[in-house]
Enzyme design. Structure first.
Site, PDB file in Angstrom:
ATOM      1  N   GLU A 139     -28.539  83.347   2.169  1.00 59.68           N
ATOM      2  CA  GLU A 139     -29.068  84.114   1.027  1.00 59.68           C
ATOM      3  C   GLU A 139     -28.723  83.436  -0.298  1.00 59.68           C
ATOM      4  O   GLU A 139     -29.540  83.396  -1.223  1.00 59.68           O
ATOM      5  CB  GLU A 139     -28.513  85.540   1.058  1.00 59.68           C
ATOM      6  N   ASP A 196     -33.920  90.047  -2.706  1.00 62.57           N
ATOM      7  CA  ASP A 196     -32.933  90.355  -1.676  1.00 62.57           C
ATOM      8  C   ASP A 196     -32.155  91.615  -2.064  1.00 62.57           C
ATOM      9  O   ASP A 196     -32.131  92.009  -3.239  1.00 62.57           O
ATOM     10  CB  ASP A 196     -31.970  89.159  -1.536  1.00 62.57           C
TER      11      ASP A 196
HETATM   12  C1  5RP Z   1     -27.337  90.835   4.113  1.00 63.55           C
HETATM   13  C2  5RP Z   1     -27.188  91.336   2.727  1.00 63.55           C
HETATM   14  C3  5RP Z   1     -27.964  92.557   2.358  1.00 63.55           C
HETATM   15  O1  5RP Z   1     -28.844  92.231   1.341  1.00 63.55           O
HETATM   16  C4  5RP Z   1     -26.986  93.619   1.910  1.00 63.55           C
HETATM   17  O2  5RP Z   1     -26.057  93.838   2.963  1.00 63.55           O
HETATM   18  C5  5RP Z   1     -27.714  94.909   1.570  1.00 63.55           C
HETATM   19  O3  5RP Z   1     -28.261  95.457   2.731  1.00 63.55           O
HETATM   20  P1  5RP Z   1     -29.148  96.774   2.726  1.00 63.55           P
HETATM   21  O4  5RP Z   1     -30.403  96.464   2.003  1.00 63.55           O
HETATM   22  O5  5RP Z   1     -29.347  97.046   4.208  1.00 63.55           O
HETATM   23  O6  5RP Z   1     -28.346  97.868   2.063  1.00 63.55           O
HETATM   24  O7  5RP Z   1     -26.491  90.796   1.901  1.00 63.55           O
HETATM   25  O8  5RP Z   1     -26.473  89.760   4.371  1.00 63.55           O
END
Ligand code: 5RP
Length: 215
Positions: free
Chosen positions: A102, A80
């Site tokens: 998540e 993630d």
């Molecule tokens: C979603 C999240 C994302 O992982 C976090 O916001 C990072 O996003 P990105 O990869 O678009 O920079 O926590 O809830």
């Protein structure tokens, strides 16, 4: 610095950690959006759960098998993105409002790998800290939390109100405990280092590996 290329490099490095037969948790966001095609190109026999409808649909469109999370009690790996990564491994997540799901997916995985561009590295965590709140009693929860702003986004898929804590962060463990002890708070975006195995950070053309605790 090309942030988009850094996201892609980190995501592609993470895709190489996935092995045939794994049960995999898929995160949410623009960095994870690069993970999905990189995974699909490997044609692995994997079973996935997704942290958002967005990710689930994108993965299925690429031919990646995604099933429900309700009957999966263990995952081999979860991958993630993050909004902030502190030097001691604390994270802020939830910029995409998926932080409650998540966290549940991350804690279920034997290894939780975070993929990030170099702008996500911070010296100290700072607000806003994403929250998910019960709609029942919302005004009371907001008053007790104080410095919180409701986000202008739909309810979460689980019916939660998305908001952001904008007060001082200080010690993340203390703030996390305070949020967890507040009735009406369903989830928050502070992820402790004990939950994070590895952070893959895109830096220019390189991918740097930061290792934290394994749970
Ligand atoms: C979603 C999240 C994302 O992982 C976090 O916001 C990072 O996003 P990105 O990869 O678009 O920079 O926590 O809830």
């Amino acid at each position: 610095m090309d942030v988009v290329k850094e996201k892609q490099a980190a995501a592609e490095a993470a895709a190489l950690l996935v092995e045939d037969g794994m049960r995999l948790g898929l995160g949410t966001g623009s960095t994870v959006a690069f993970l999905l095609p990189a995974l699909a190109r490997r044609h692995l026999d994997i079973r996935c759960v997704a942290t958002s409808v967005r990710t689930e649909e994108a993965a299925r469109d690429l031919g990646i098998a995604v099933g429900p999370f309700s009957d999966v009690d263990r995952l081999d790996l979860a991958i993630d993105g993050a909004d902030q990564v502190a030097p001691d491994g604390w994270l802020v997540k939830g910029g995409g409002a998926a932080h409650t799901r998540e966290k549940l997916v991350a804690i279920t995985a034997e290894r939780f790998v975070v993929i990030a561009d170099s702008t996500k590295l911070v010296d100290r965590l700072h607000g806003p800290i994403p929250l998910e709140l019960l709609e029942f009693g919302l005004a009371s929860t907001l008053r007790r939390l104080g410095t919180v702003t409701r986000r202008a986004v739909p309810l979460s898929p689980d019916g939660g109100v998305i908001a952001d804590y904008t007060g001082p962060v200080g010690d993340p463990a203390t703030l996390a405990a305070l949020l967890e002890g507040t009735p009406g708070v369903v989830g928050h975006g502070l992820f402790p280092p004990g939950m994070v195995s590895t952070v893959l950070v895109g830096r220019g053309r390189e991918v740097e590996t930061l290792r934290f605790a394994v749970h």
